[in-house]
Design a protein around this motif. Structure first.
Motif, PDB file in Angstrom:
ATOM      1  N   VAL A  31       0.851  -1.092   0.099  1.00 18.02           N
ATOM      2  CA  VAL A  31      -0.005   0.065  -0.038  1.00 18.02           C
ATOM      3  C   VAL A  31       0.839   1.212  -0.061  1.00 18.02           C
ATOM      4  O   VAL A  31       1.756   1.295   0.822  1.00 18.02           O
ATOM      5  CB  VAL A  31      -1.010  -0.067   1.330  1.00 18.02           C
ATOM      6  CG1 VAL A  31      -1.796   1.449   1.442  1.00 18.02           C
ATOM      7  CG2 VAL A  31      -1.923  -1.021   1.013  1.00 18.02           C
ATOM      8  N   ASP A  81      -3.486  -2.765  -1.869  1.00 19.77           N
ATOM      9  CA  ASP A  81      -4.837  -3.308  -1.395  1.00 19.77           C
ATOM     10  C   ASP A  81      -4.762  -3.421  -0.162  1.00 19.77           C
ATOM     11  O   ASP A  81      -3.700  -3.645   0.491  1.00 19.77           O
ATOM     12  CB  ASP A  81      -5.090  -4.522  -2.427  1.00 19.77           C
ATOM     13  CG  ASP A  81      -6.722  -4.678  -2.188  1.00 19.77           C
ATOM     14  OD1 ASP A  81      -7.360  -3.953  -1.524  1.00 19.77           O
ATOM     15  OD2 ASP A  81      -7.076  -5.665  -2.723  1.00 19.77           O
ATOM     16  N   LEU A  83      -6.949  -5.715   2.728  1.00 17.90           N
ATOM     17  CA  LEU A  83      -8.019  -6.915   2.976  1.00 17.90           C
ATOM     18  C   LEU A  83      -8.256  -6.922   4.473  1.00 17.90           C
ATOM     19  O   LEU A  83      -7.236  -6.973   5.293  1.00 17.90           O
ATOM     20  CB  LEU A  83      -6.936  -8.268   2.547  1.00 17.90           C
ATOM     21  CG  LEU A  83      -6.505  -8.539   1.202  1.00 17.90           C
ATOM     22  CD1 LEU A  83      -5.845  -9.842   1.028  1.00 17.90           C
ATOM     23  CD2 LEU A  83      -7.433  -7.987   0.133  1.00 17.90           C
ATOM     24  N   SER A  88     -11.247  -7.586  -0.173  1.00 18.32           N
ATOM     25  CA  SER A  88     -10.683  -6.259  -0.134  1.00 18.32           C
ATOM     26  C   SER A  88     -11.638  -5.398   0.195  1.00 18.32           C
ATOM     27  O   SER A  88     -12.776  -5.204  -0.153  1.00 18.32           O
ATOM     28  CB  SER A  88     -10.346  -5.993  -1.900  1.00 18.32           C
ATOM     29  OG  SER A  88      -9.991  -4.706  -2.086  1.00 18.32           O
ATOM     30  N   ALA A  90     -10.454  -1.967   0.030  1.00 17.76           N
ATOM     31  CA  ALA A  90      -9.769  -0.537  -0.527  1.00 17.76           C
ATOM     32  C   ALA A  90     -10.758   0.348  -0.993  1.00 17.76           C
ATOM     33  O   ALA A  90     -10.826   1.745  -0.980  1.00 17.76           O
ATOM     34  CB  ALA A  90      -8.483  -0.941  -1.431  1.00 17.76           C
ATOM     35  N   SER A  91     -11.904  -0.063  -1.583  1.00 15.83           N
ATOM     36  CA  SER A  91     -12.750   0.937  -2.327  1.00 15.83           C
ATOM     37  C   SER A  91     -14.186   0.814  -1.436  1.00 15.83           C
ATOM     38  O   SER A  91     -15.099   1.484  -1.905  1.00 15.83           O
ATOM     39  CB  SER A  91     -13.269   0.147  -3.548  1.00 15.83           C
ATOM     40  OG  SER A  91     -13.547  -0.999  -3.725  1.00 15.83           O
TER      41      SER A  91
END
Length: 365
Positions: A31, A81, A83, A88, A90-91
């Motif tokens: 990241v 990313d 987790l 995931s 991240a979004s």
């Protein structure tokens, strides 16, 4: 109705068991977070074990708070990313991540009572009033605030507000708990008390906990493992004992406690360990014994290195005395517990410093 919280009692596993058997609950996968041309976090890869209490420690600007904000979902990674339980996030927006968060300011609703502060996250999840009441009663008892449900936050002490903030973060039973400088607003005595409370609650609830702090003592006291960050990257990660006793670098040695760099004194270092290239000798102040030059040698003197110096300063700190002793061109720090009948040295006194060769550590420069 039986509250789920009443049955939540997960013991902390041993570090060895985590290493070999327990999968990662949280993973940072390469990241990076950029703010313009500045990388607040650089290629961060980190696995946090289930039920672990992990502290991210570092000076201002090290990236520790950015790492927590990335995990909380308040900022998005530029690359890489994140987790949680293999999925995931991240979004995923922060309000959809099942996490409890405690801020340094506590962020309690000032216009709501303690009980209503605790009910709020349950109400937002659509829980019925009767179940909310049972769960709030249970949580108030768990954090030892059973008689304070009707009070407003302004009517509580700092430690009580901290417990309410912890209770509100835990009451919806999230798998992950995030702590952002949780004890920074408290005085020293209250911080020590709350460290015990946080350890107790972590043991009882068994949440995977990520704590960000700049307080070394807090990190050593609370953590199963500590991540030391510097300039957006991990400098070292290990258990508190290993990190303190075997720091990998000069930065970690000096940031996590006090450290004497022996090459600064121009000494020929005697050690039981063969130094690697690019390393320097270090010893912790409490490993140094201080005596008068004429005092009898210790029975294990053949296992020790001994030097003489001149006391430049003596600092009395209750249970401890700290000595600043000039040896050659540098000043070494020695620290000893105060004991009855113990000789006290003053500035200008000549003293003998000695330490076990096995206590010398070599760190990268």
């Amino acid at each position: 109705m039986t509250s789920h919280l009443k049955s939540t009692r997960l013991p902390i596993a041993e570090n060895e068991a985590w290493t070999h058997r327990v999968p990662a609950q949280i993973e940072f996968c390469s990241v990076t977070k950029m703010y313009g041309s500045v990388a607040a976090v650089k290629d961060l890869s980190l696995a946090v074990r289930r039920d672990e209490f992990l502290t991210i420690l570092g000076p201002s600007g090290s990236g520790k708070t950015t790492a927590l904000m990335l995990l909380a979902g308040f900022v998005a990674p530029t690359k890489g990313d994140i987790l949680i339980a293999g999925n995931s996030v991240a979004s995923v927006p922060s309000y959809r991540r099942d996490q409890g968060i405690v801020f340094q300011s506590y962020a309690l609703f000032p216009h709501l009572s303690v009980r209503r502060n605790l009910e709020f996250p349950l109400e937002m999840r659509g829980m019925k009033a009767a179940e909310r009441a049972v769960r709030v009663d249970c949580m108030l008892e768990r954090v030892r605030l059973k008689e304070f449900g009707g009070r407003m936050p302004s009517q509580l002490s700092g430690g009580q507000q901290q417990r309410v903030a912890l209770a509100r973060a835990l009451i919806a039973d999230p798998p992950v708990l995030l702590l952002d400088e949780p004890l920074g607003a408290l005085d020293r005595n209250l911080r020590e008390q709350m460290q015990g409370e946080i350890k107790r609650l972590h043991k009882e609830f068994g949440k995977t906990t990520i704590c960000v702090t700049h307080d070394q003592e807090e990190a050593l006291t609370l953590s199963d493992r500590i991540v030391v960050m510097r300039d957006g990257q991990i400098e070292q990660i290990d258990t508190p004992e290993a990190l303190y006793d075997r720091p990998a670098s000069r930065f970690v040695a000096k940031f996590l406690g006090e450290a004497n760099m022996l090459e600064d004194a121009g000494l020929m270092i005697e050690s039981d360990t063969v130094p690697r290239n690019g390393t320097v000798a270090m010893i912790r102040p409490e490993r140094i014994c201080i005596a008068a030059p004429t005092a009898p040698k210790r029975t294990d003197a053949e296992q020790r290195q001994s030097v003489t110096g001149t006391v430049e300063d003596m600092i009395f700190a209750g249970p401890l005395r700290k000595y600043h002793v000039r040896v050659g061109s540098t000043v070494l720090i020695g620290r000893e517990h105060v004991a009855a009948g113990q000789q006290t040295f003053r500035p200008g006194d000549e003293v003998r410093l000695e330490w076990l060769r096995s206590d010398v550590r070599f760190v990268t420069a």
